[in-house]
Design a protein around this motif. Structure first.
Motif, PDB file in Angstrom:
ATOM      1  N   TYR A  34       0.835  -1.200   0.000  1.00  0.00           N
ATOM      2  CA  TYR A  34       0.000   0.000   0.000  1.00  0.00           C
ATOM      3  C   TYR A  34       0.877   1.261   0.000  1.00  0.00           C
ATOM      4  O   TYR A  34       1.900   1.295   0.663  1.00  0.00           O
ATOM      5  CB  TYR A  34      -0.897   0.035   1.244  1.00  0.00           C
ATOM      6  CG  TYR A  34      -1.750  -1.193   1.439  1.00  0.00           C
ATOM      7  CD1 TYR A  34      -2.979  -1.324   0.811  1.00  0.00           C
ATOM      8  CD2 TYR A  34      -1.315  -2.223   2.269  1.00  0.00           C
ATOM      9  CE1 TYR A  34      -3.774  -2.449   1.001  1.00  0.00           C
ATOM     10  CE2 TYR A  34      -2.093  -3.359   2.475  1.00  0.00           C
ATOM     11  CZ  TYR A  34      -3.317  -3.463   1.835  1.00  0.00           C
ATOM     12  OH  TYR A  34      -4.084  -4.588   2.028  1.00  0.00           O
ATOM     13  N   GLY A  35       0.448   2.274  -0.741  1.00  0.00           N
ATOM     14  CA  GLY A  35       1.115   3.570  -0.704  1.00  0.00           C
ATOM     15  C   GLY A  35       2.289   3.705  -1.648  1.00  0.00           C
ATOM     16  O   GLY A  35       3.074   4.644  -1.533  1.00  0.00           O
ATOM     17  N   ASN A  36       2.405   2.804  -2.622  1.00  0.00           N
ATOM     18  CA  ASN A  36       3.551   2.840  -3.541  1.00  0.00           C
ATOM     19  C   ASN A  36       3.192   3.430  -4.897  1.00  0.00           C
ATOM     20  O   ASN A  36       3.832   3.133  -5.902  1.00  0.00           O
ATOM     21  CB  ASN A  36       4.129   1.425  -3.720  1.00  0.00           C
ATOM     22  CG  ASN A  36       5.447   1.441  -4.469  1.00  0.00           C
ATOM     23  OD1 ASN A  36       6.228   2.380  -4.367  1.00  0.00           O
ATOM     24  ND2 ASN A  36       5.705   0.397  -5.243  1.00  0.00           N
ATOM     25  N   GLU A  37       2.198   4.256  -4.955  1.00  0.00           N
ATOM     26  CA  GLU A  37       1.815   4.886  -6.220  1.00  0.00           C
ATOM     27  C   GLU A  37       1.760   6.404  -6.038  1.00  0.00           C
ATOM     28  O   GLU A  37       1.328   6.899  -5.001  1.00  0.00           O
ATOM     29  CB  GLU A  37       0.456   4.367  -6.694  1.00  0.00           C
ATOM     30  CG  GLU A  37       0.453   2.876  -7.024  1.00  0.00           C
ATOM     31  CD  GLU A  37      -0.920   2.404  -7.475  1.00  0.00           C
ATOM     32  OE1 GLU A  37      -1.878   3.214  -7.406  1.00  0.00           O
ATOM     33  OE2 GLU A  37      -1.031   1.228  -7.878  1.00  0.00           O
ATOM     34  N   ASN A  38       2.211   7.103  -7.078  1.00  0.00           N
ATOM     35  CA  ASN A  38       2.171   8.568  -7.073  1.00  0.00           C
ATOM     36  C   ASN A  38       2.826   9.155  -5.815  1.00  0.00           C
ATOM     37  O   ASN A  38       2.213   9.925  -5.070  1.00  0.00           O
ATOM     38  CB  ASN A  38       0.721   9.058  -7.191  1.00  0.00           C
ATOM     39  CG  ASN A  38       0.046   8.551  -8.446  1.00  0.00           C
ATOM     40  OD1 ASN A  38       0.641   8.538  -9.526  1.00  0.00           O
ATOM     41  ND2 ASN A  38      -1.192   8.105  -8.324  1.00  0.00           N
ATOM     42  N   LEU A  39       4.071   8.773  -5.592  1.00  0.00           N
ATOM     43  CA  LEU A  39       4.803   9.295  -4.449  1.00  0.00           C
ATOM     44  C   LEU A  39       4.895  10.815  -4.533  1.00  0.00           C
ATOM     45  O   LEU A  39       5.151  11.380  -5.597  1.00  0.00           O
ATOM     46  CB  LEU A  39       6.208   8.687  -4.397  1.00  0.00           C
ATOM     47  CG  LEU A  39       6.276   7.166  -4.218  1.00  0.00           C
ATOM     48  CD1 LEU A  39       7.727   6.694  -4.280  1.00  0.00           C
ATOM     49  CD2 LEU A  39       5.632   6.737  -2.910  1.00  0.00           C
ATOM     50  N   VAL A  40       4.676  11.485  -3.405  1.00  0.00           N
ATOM     51  CA  VAL A  40       4.654  12.949  -3.390  1.00  0.00           C
ATOM     52  C   VAL A  40       5.969  13.489  -2.856  1.00  0.00           C
ATOM     53  O   VAL A  40       6.722  12.787  -2.173  1.00  0.00           O
ATOM     54  CB  VAL A  40       3.480  13.469  -2.534  1.00  0.00           C
ATOM     55  CG1 VAL A  40       2.155  12.993  -3.091  1.00  0.00           C
ATOM     56  CG2 VAL A  40       3.643  13.032  -1.072  1.00  0.00           C
ATOM     57  N   GLU A  41       6.235  14.743  -3.155  1.00  0.00           N
ATOM     58  CA  GLU A  41       7.434  15.377  -2.606  1.00  0.00           C
ATOM     59  C   GLU A  41       7.301  15.446  -1.087  1.00  0.00           C
ATOM     60  O   GLU A  41       6.257  15.776  -0.546  1.00  0.00           O
ATOM     61  CB  GLU A  41       7.597  16.779  -3.186  1.00  0.00           C
ATOM     62  CG  GLU A  41       8.874  17.473  -2.736  1.00  0.00           C
ATOM     63  CD  GLU A  41       9.090  18.809  -3.429  1.00  0.00           C
ATOM     64  OE1 GLU A  41      10.086  19.494  -3.087  1.00  0.00           O
ATOM     65  OE2 GLU A  41       8.264  19.182  -4.290  1.00  0.00           O
ATOM     66  N   GLY A  42       8.384  15.118  -0.421  1.00  0.00           N
ATOM     67  CA  GLY A  42       8.351  15.066   1.030  1.00  0.00           C
ATOM     68  C   GLY A  42       8.320  13.627   1.513  1.00  0.00           C
ATOM     69  O   GLY A  42       8.879  12.742   0.881  1.00  0.00           O
ATOM     70  N   GLU A  43       7.644  13.399   2.618  1.00  0.00           N
ATOM     71  CA  GLU A  43       7.642  12.071   3.235  1.00  0.00           C
ATOM     72  C   GLU A  43       6.496  11.209   2.732  1.00  0.00           C
ATOM     73  O   GLU A  43       5.363  11.669   2.595  1.00  0.00           O
ATOM     74  CB  GLU A  43       7.566  12.184   4.759  1.00  0.00           C
ATOM     75  CG  GLU A  43       7.770  10.851   5.468  1.00  0.00           C
ATOM     76  CD  GLU A  43       7.769  10.999   6.973  1.00  0.00           C
ATOM     77  OE1 GLU A  43       8.570  10.334   7.627  1.00  0.00           O
ATOM     78  OE2 GLU A  43       6.955  11.787   7.493  1.00  0.00           O
ATOM     79  N   ASN A  44       6.804   9.948   2.466  1.00  0.00           N
ATOM     80  CA  ASN A  44       5.816   8.957   2.055  1.00  0.00           C
ATOM     81  C   ASN A  44       6.013   7.708   2.915  1.00  0.00           C
ATOM     82  O   ASN A  44       7.127   7.405   3.349  1.00  0.00           O
ATOM     83  CB  ASN A  44       5.989   8.569   0.582  1.00  0.00           C
ATOM     84  CG  ASN A  44       5.830   9.754  -0.354  1.00  0.00           C
ATOM     85  OD1 ASN A  44       4.767   9.993  -0.911  1.00  0.00           O
ATOM     86  ND2 ASN A  44       6.906  10.506  -0.544  1.00  0.00           N
ATOM     87  N   SER A  45       4.927   6.983   3.130  1.00  0.00           N
ATOM     88  CA  SER A  45       5.005   5.739   3.901  1.00  0.00           C
ATOM     89  C   SER A  45       4.403   4.606   3.076  1.00  0.00           C
ATOM     90  O   SER A  45       3.240   4.671   2.672  1.00  0.00           O
ATOM     91  CB  SER A  45       4.244   5.882   5.222  1.00  0.00           C
ATOM     92  OG  SER A  45       4.255   4.676   5.938  1.00  0.00           O
ATOM     93  N   ILE A  46       5.214   3.607   2.808  1.00  0.00           N
ATOM     94  CA  ILE A  46       4.765   2.442   2.047  1.00  0.00           C
ATOM     95  C   ILE A  46       4.658   1.258   2.998  1.00  0.00           C
ATOM     96  O   ILE A  46       5.599   0.960   3.741  1.00  0.00           O
ATOM     97  CB  ILE A  46       5.742   2.109   0.905  1.00  0.00           C
ATOM     98  CG1 ILE A  46       5.838   3.288  -0.069  1.00  0.00           C
ATOM     99  CG2 ILE A  46       5.321   0.840   0.167  1.00  0.00           C
ATOM    100  CD1 ILE A  46       6.894   3.115  -1.145  1.00  0.00           C
ATOM    101  N   SER A  47       3.523   0.577   2.974  1.00  0.00           N
ATOM    102  CA  SER A  47       3.306  -0.578   3.847  1.00  0.00           C
ATOM    103  C   SER A  47       3.335  -1.863   3.034  1.00  0.00           C
ATOM    104  O   SER A  47       2.714  -1.945   1.971  1.00  0.00           O
ATOM    105  CB  SER A  47       1.955  -0.471   4.570  1.00  0.00           C
ATOM    106  OG  SER A  47       1.937   0.647   5.427  1.00  0.00           O
TER     107      SER A  47
END
Length: 212
Positions: free
Chosen positions: A49-62
């Protein structure tokens, strides 16, 4: 997981099945990570989850591993997307506890440490220096320590104000060894000597009986 890998990138720390949190810094042109996640049990399923369209700044992939019986174990990759890697640097340059030695030996890419203290200590002095002098360091814990397990967290916030890393020192405190050291050892030495003499006497008796 038996394996967790991101193509052409290096996770920090190195993968270990028991380590569930990882860090990664990527360029602004990265929209998605190429993640390889393989479970130890071939019957388990993996969802990312959360591995699409990463945004500038912090991202969290589960990365969630679901076993055949329905139990789950989540792994996380904290991704900072930036055009200035140095401002996103939340590594520590040094970490030490006054008068005590942690293990393993400090490395910026190792985030968990252990410390065993054989005496009652209520407070520890922790010294932590960031690689980027403009990063901020917050030490959580280390005071009002109790006998048994304690956790000290060193939270590093990068210059960008977004990227955060946490180093942890798992501290175990016990007075058991100190009590042993403070005991009068003379009675124990006398008892040991008596036991040796008795064993010698029994051995001699057995030898005489065998000769008869």
């Amino acid at each position: 997981l038996a394996r967790l890998h991101v193509e052409e990138m290096e996770l920090e720390p190195d993968f270990n099945a028991y380590t569930t949190e990882y860090y990664l810094i990527v360029d602004l042109n990265v929209e998605e990570l190429k993640i390889t996640a393989i479970p130890e049990d071939s019957t388990a399923t993996i969802y990312i989850y959360g591995n699409e369209n990463l945004v500038e700044g912090e991202n969290s992939i589960s990365i969630v591993v679901t076993a055949e019986d329905g139990s789950q174990k989540p792994y996380k990759i904290f991704v900072t997307k930036t055009d200035d890697i140095e401002k996103a640097n939340a590594n520590l340059k040094s970490l030490q506890v006054k008068n005590f030695y942690m293990y393993p030996q400090f490395s910026p890419k190792i985030y968990k440490y252990n410390l065993t203290i054989n005496e009652i200590v209520k407070e520890l002095e922790v010294f932590a220096e960031p690689e980027n002098e403009n990063a901020t360091v917050e030490i959580i814990g280390g005071k009002d320590l109790k006998e048994g397990s304690n956790t000290i967290t060193i939270k590093v916030t990068a210059e960008d104000g977004i990227t955060v890393k946490e180093y942890k020192i798992n501290t175990f405190i016990s007075e058991f060894n100190v009590e042993i050291e403070e005991e009068n050892k003379q009675p124990a030495l006398i008892a040991m000597g008596i036991c040796l003499i008795m064993a010698l006497i029994v051995g001699i008796q057995i030898i005489h009986q065998n000769k008869k």
